[in-house]
Every structure is written in structure tokens, then in C-alpha cells.
Design a protein around this motif. Structure first.
Motif, PDB file in Angstrom:
ATOM      1  N   GLY A  15       0.786  -1.226   0.000  1.00 43.30           N
ATOM      2  CA  GLY A  15       0.000   0.000   0.000  1.00 43.30           C
ATOM      3  C   GLY A  15       0.815   1.271   0.000  1.00 43.30           C
ATOM      4  O   GLY A  15       0.241   2.366  -0.085  1.00 43.30           O
ATOM      5  N   HIS A  18       0.333   4.387  -2.176  1.00 45.45           N
ATOM      6  CA  HIS A  18      -0.526   5.502  -1.773  1.00 45.45           C
ATOM      7  C   HIS A  18       0.281   6.530  -0.987  1.00 45.45           C
ATOM      8  O   HIS A  18       0.050   7.732  -1.112  1.00 45.45           O
ATOM      9  CB  HIS A  18      -1.696   4.985  -0.935  1.00 45.45           C
ATOM     10  N   LEU A 112      -6.828   1.333  -3.266  1.00 46.64           N
ATOM     11  CA  LEU A 112      -5.503   1.525  -3.844  1.00 46.64           C
ATOM     12  C   LEU A 112      -5.492   1.230  -5.331  1.00 46.64           C
ATOM     13  O   LEU A 112      -4.775   1.863  -6.103  1.00 46.64           O
ATOM     14  CB  LEU A 112      -4.483   0.626  -3.128  1.00 46.64           C
ATOM     15  N   MET A 163      -5.693   4.792   4.007  1.00 50.00           N
ATOM     16  CA  MET A 163      -4.935   3.569   4.261  1.00 50.00           C
ATOM     17  C   MET A 163      -4.570   3.460   5.740  1.00 50.00           C
ATOM     18  O   MET A 163      -4.711   2.396   6.354  1.00 50.00           O
ATOM     19  CB  MET A 163      -3.677   3.547   3.396  1.00 50.00           C
ATOM     20  N   ARG A 215      -0.069   0.364  -9.455  1.00 55.35           N
ATOM     21  CA  ARG A 215      -1.015   0.642  -8.381  1.00 55.35           C
ATOM     22  C   ARG A 215      -2.116  -0.414  -8.340  1.00 55.35           C
ATOM     23  O   ARG A 215      -2.543  -0.833  -7.258  1.00 55.35           O
ATOM     24  CB  ARG A 215      -1.626   2.032  -8.554  1.00 55.35           C
ATOM     25  N   GLY A 219      -2.826  -2.821  -5.177  1.00 55.62           N
ATOM     26  CA  GLY A 219      -4.144  -2.852  -4.557  1.00 55.62           C
ATOM     27  C   GLY A 219      -4.731  -4.250  -4.513  1.00 55.62           C
ATOM     28  O   GLY A 219      -5.306  -4.670  -3.503  1.00 55.62           O
TER      29      GLY A 219
END
Length: 253
Positions: A15, A18, A112, A163, A215, A219
């Protein structure tokens, strides 16, 4: 109630794309260093080495402050939940808590990957707190020492972030202030490799992390942890080594 920290650590690692979007600009600025072209070769080498060491110290200090704030928030969440008796000793309550934690992992993964932005609601809710905390960061300007970077990281650790908030749900379910702090510290350490790379490689790393395919993959990885945890909690996965990758309670294990 114990919480398996490995999926929290891995969720932080996946993550952290992010984190690159939220904090990448300020962290990437740490990579700027004087070139020293006007100095003799021997001095240039020494200056370059000193610049690298200084940049590394700043990046480590910033991230140390950030992770410390995560741990403090986790301790607060875990302690409040424990003192309020939210978890109790009932197996049904504990099992429901882990269902909720794994569902948050799925939601985080979808967020995400850019599939579902429901967690953004948490970020908007946290903006009120951030308006009170953010001015504290201005007091440490200019950022000319690692100690000031540590202070700035401690402030930016409270930046509204879906997050982080989703991980705080897990910290809240950990059962105590110490366990809550451990959850958030593990999460913060998971984000550390990417954040260090951002601080030392700057915009090149940010450009790579902003790629939609990367990404999306990150995710889906986080969502997979949540799906595995939900399946494990439902009894759909056997209690073998895969359980180390799941957020799940000992209920029914």
C-alpha cells in the motif's frame, strides 16, 4: 487478543504506493543535494559523500517521526477499544472483529487499485483533525536538521489517509494499547522501503509508483490478504502455513 503482524507489514509494503502520492512530494525533496561542481575533485567527493549521509539522515528521521505517530495512534485506538470493553471475551465478538478487519483490507485494496473510493470518506472525516495539527509543521521550518525532520514526520503522520485509518481499525481490534501500537508500527515499517527510496531517488521513484498497472497490482495484493483472511475466518481455508498471511483470530482455529 493477538494479531498476526505479517499481513499488516505486507499490506504496508504493497500500500505504500498511496504513501508516494500523499507524501511523495515532500519526501522526494530530500533527495536534492548540492552538486559542488565549483570545488576541486577531492572536495567534491567529500561534499558528495556528506550530502548523501545528510540526505539519508533526514529521510530516516522523517520516517522515524511518521512511524512513531502511527504507533501512538495505534496505542490510542487499541487502548480506547480495550478500556471500553468493545472486544470482551466472547468468541463471537472476537470473530466478528476479525471479519471487520479483513473486510477493511479488501476495501483498502480496492481503494488503492482505483476500483472503489469508499475509504476516501475516512480521509475527509480526518481533515478536521489535520487542520489543527498541520500548523505545527510550520514551526519547525526551515528543515535544516534531522531533528526538525523527525518533528515534521511526527506531524505528517497525522495526515488524513484512508490507508492509515483502515489499519487503525485493525489496531483497535488488537485488544490493548501495546498491541495496537505494534500493529501500526508494523504497518509503518512496511511502508518504509518505498518511502526511503522516494527520499533518496526522488521523482524517478514517484513516476514509477504512479503507473496505473503498478497501483492496480499493489491494490489487488492488499485485497487478496483480506479475501484470504475472510475465507480463513469462515473456515474455507485450512489452518496451515497460509494462515500466517491472514488477519484472523484463534477462534475456531
Amino acid at each position: 487478543m493477538s494479531v498476526n503482524l505479517l499481513p499488516v507489514l505486507l499490506a504496508g509494503l504493497a500500500g505504500s504506493v498511496h504513501c508516494a502520492a500523499m507524501c511523495g512530494g515532500i519526501v522526494g525533496a530530500f533527495s536534492a543535494a548540492p552538486r559542488g561542481r565549483a570545488f576541486p575533485v577531492a572536495v567534491v567527493t567529500q561534499t558528495a559523500q556528506a550530502a548523501v549521509l545528510d540526505s539519508t539522515a533526514r529521510v530516516l528521521a522523517y520516517n522515524g517521526g511518521r512511524i512513531a505517530s502511527y504507533a501512538a495512534a495505534g496505542a490510542l485506538a487499541g487502548g480506547v477499544a480495550a478500556s471500553a470493553g468493545m472486544l470482551g471475551a466472547m468468541e463471537q465478538v472476537q470473530a466478528a472483529a476479525y471479519w471487520g478487519a479483513n473486510a477493511m483490507l479488501v476495501a483498502l485494496g480496492l481503494y488503492l487499485a482505483g476500483i472503489w473510493n469508499g475509504i476516501a470518506v475516512l480521509e475527509r472525516a480526518g481533515s478536521r483533525l489535520w487542520r489543527r495539527v498541520e500548523p505545527l509543521g510550520r514551526r519547525v521550518m526551515p528543515l535544516d536538521t534531522p531533528l526538525k525532520m523527525l518533528a515534521l514526520g511526527a506531524v505528517w503522520g497525522w495526515l488524513p489517509c484512508g490507508m492509515v485509518y483502515s489499519m487503525l481499525v485493525t489496531a483497535m481490534l488488537a485488544g490493548s494499547a501495546l498491541d495496537g501500537a505494534s500493529v501500526m508500527a508494523a504497518f509503518g515499517l512496511g511502508t518504509l522501503p518505498v518511502m526511503l527510496s522516494l527520499g533518496l531517488a526522488g521523482e524517478r521513484m514517484r513516476a514509477f509508483l504512479r503507473k496505473p498497472l503498478f497501483r492496480f497490482g499493489a491494490g489487488m495484493t492488499v485485497a487478496a490478504f483480506g479475501v484470504a483472511g475472510l475465507a480463513r475466518a469462515a473456515g474455507g481455508l485450512p489452518a496451515h502455513w497460509l494462515s500466517t498471511l491472514c488477519l484472523t483470530s484463534g477462534v475456531g482455529a
